[in-house]
Design a protein around this motif. Sequence first.
Motif, short mmCIF file in Angstrom:
data_model
loop_
_atom_site.label_atom_id
_atom_site.label_comp_id
_atom_site.label_asym_id
_atom_site.label_seq_id
_atom_site.Cartn_x
_atom_site.Cartn_y
_atom_site.Cartn_z
N UNK A 11 10.37 51.19 43.85
CA UNK A 11 11.47 51.79 44.93
C UNK A 11 12.68 51.07 44.91
N UNK A 12 13.90 51.49 44.47
CA UNK A 12 15.11 50.64 44.52
C UNK A 12 15.74 50.75 46.00
N UNK A 13 16.00 49.41 46.51
CA UNK A 13 16.61 49.57 48.00
C UNK A 13 18.03 48.91 47.82
N UNK A 14 19.13 49.78 48.21
CA UNK A 14 20.43 49.30 48.26
C UNK A 14 20.72 49.16 49.45
N UNK A 15 20.35 49.52 50.57
CA UNK A 15 21.09 49.73 51.65
C UNK A 15 20.18 49.22 53.00
N UNK A 16 18.75 48.65 52.70
CA UNK A 16 18.04 48.35 53.95
C UNK A 16 18.15 46.85 53.71
N UNK A 60 16.17 28.38 47.16
CA UNK A 60 17.32 28.33 46.43
C UNK A 60 17.21 28.38 44.72
N UNK A 61 16.02 28.58 44.27
CA UNK A 61 15.93 28.81 42.89
C UNK A 61 15.71 30.33 42.42
N UNK A 62 16.91 30.91 42.14
CA UNK A 62 16.93 32.34 41.88
C UNK A 62 17.86 33.09 42.92
N UNK A 63 17.84 34.15 42.42
CA UNK A 63 18.55 35.38 43.50
C UNK A 63 17.55 36.24 43.75
N UNK A 64 17.94 37.14 44.48
CA UNK A 64 17.07 38.38 45.08
C UNK A 64 16.11 39.05 43.99
N UNK A 65 16.82 38.98 42.73
CA UNK A 65 15.94 39.55 41.68
C UNK A 65 14.92 38.79 41.21
N UNK A 66 14.53 37.54 41.94
CA UNK A 66 13.30 37.03 41.37
C UNK A 66 12.28 37.28 42.40
N UNK A 67 12.43 38.00 43.24
CA UNK A 67 11.07 38.28 44.26
C UNK A 67 11.19 39.98 44.69
N UNK A 125 16.96 44.66 55.62
CA UNK A 125 15.62 44.01 56.03
C UNK A 125 14.42 44.18 55.06
N UNK A 126 14.64 44.72 53.90
CA UNK A 126 13.83 44.70 52.83
C UNK A 126 14.34 44.35 51.56
N UNK A 127 13.51 43.91 50.60
CA UNK A 127 14.07 43.53 49.17
C UNK A 127 14.65 44.61 48.40
N UNK A 128 15.50 44.25 47.40
CA UNK A 128 16.08 45.24 46.50
C UNK A 128 15.16 45.88 45.76
#
Length: 145
Positions: free
Chosen positions: A123-128, A92-99, A130-133
């Motif tokens: 690699x920028x991931x918008x749609x999968x 809970x410390x941060x959003x998906x942009x912190x990983x 099951x993987x990170x952004x």
Amino acid sequence: MKNKFLSILLLFITMSATAQVNLTWEDLANIEYTEKYFEAYDSNFLYPDFSNKMTNLEGKEVSLTGYFLDVDPNGELLILSKNPLASCFFCGNGGPETAVEIQFESKPDFETDDVVLITGKLKLNKDDVEHFNYILTDCEGFIPK
């Protein structure tokens, strides 16, 4: 003299085009999200809208320093985090942009919470979902001194 100047200019352009970019966590935080429904999961997920800087870096070699996290018992999901495990995105410390998901040819000998410098192709991931952004592929890493 003109040929010498052109040679130096060409060398500078060539070196600049192939140099890796050192990212910061602030670079990754420059992102906006909207909720998007994913039918396969019957759920809404945060859909990223990447900054122009990040979009321009896709496919290029970048480096980033953070905490190494091995959160998968099989060692198949490796993460570079802005925070150590006790205060990471999953806690809970941060959003998906912190990983950032990091993918190596073979798993490195790092321990969880080691501070590491990772280099890889962005690699920028918008749609999968099951993987990170943010994903770094073809990674190499070391512990900075």
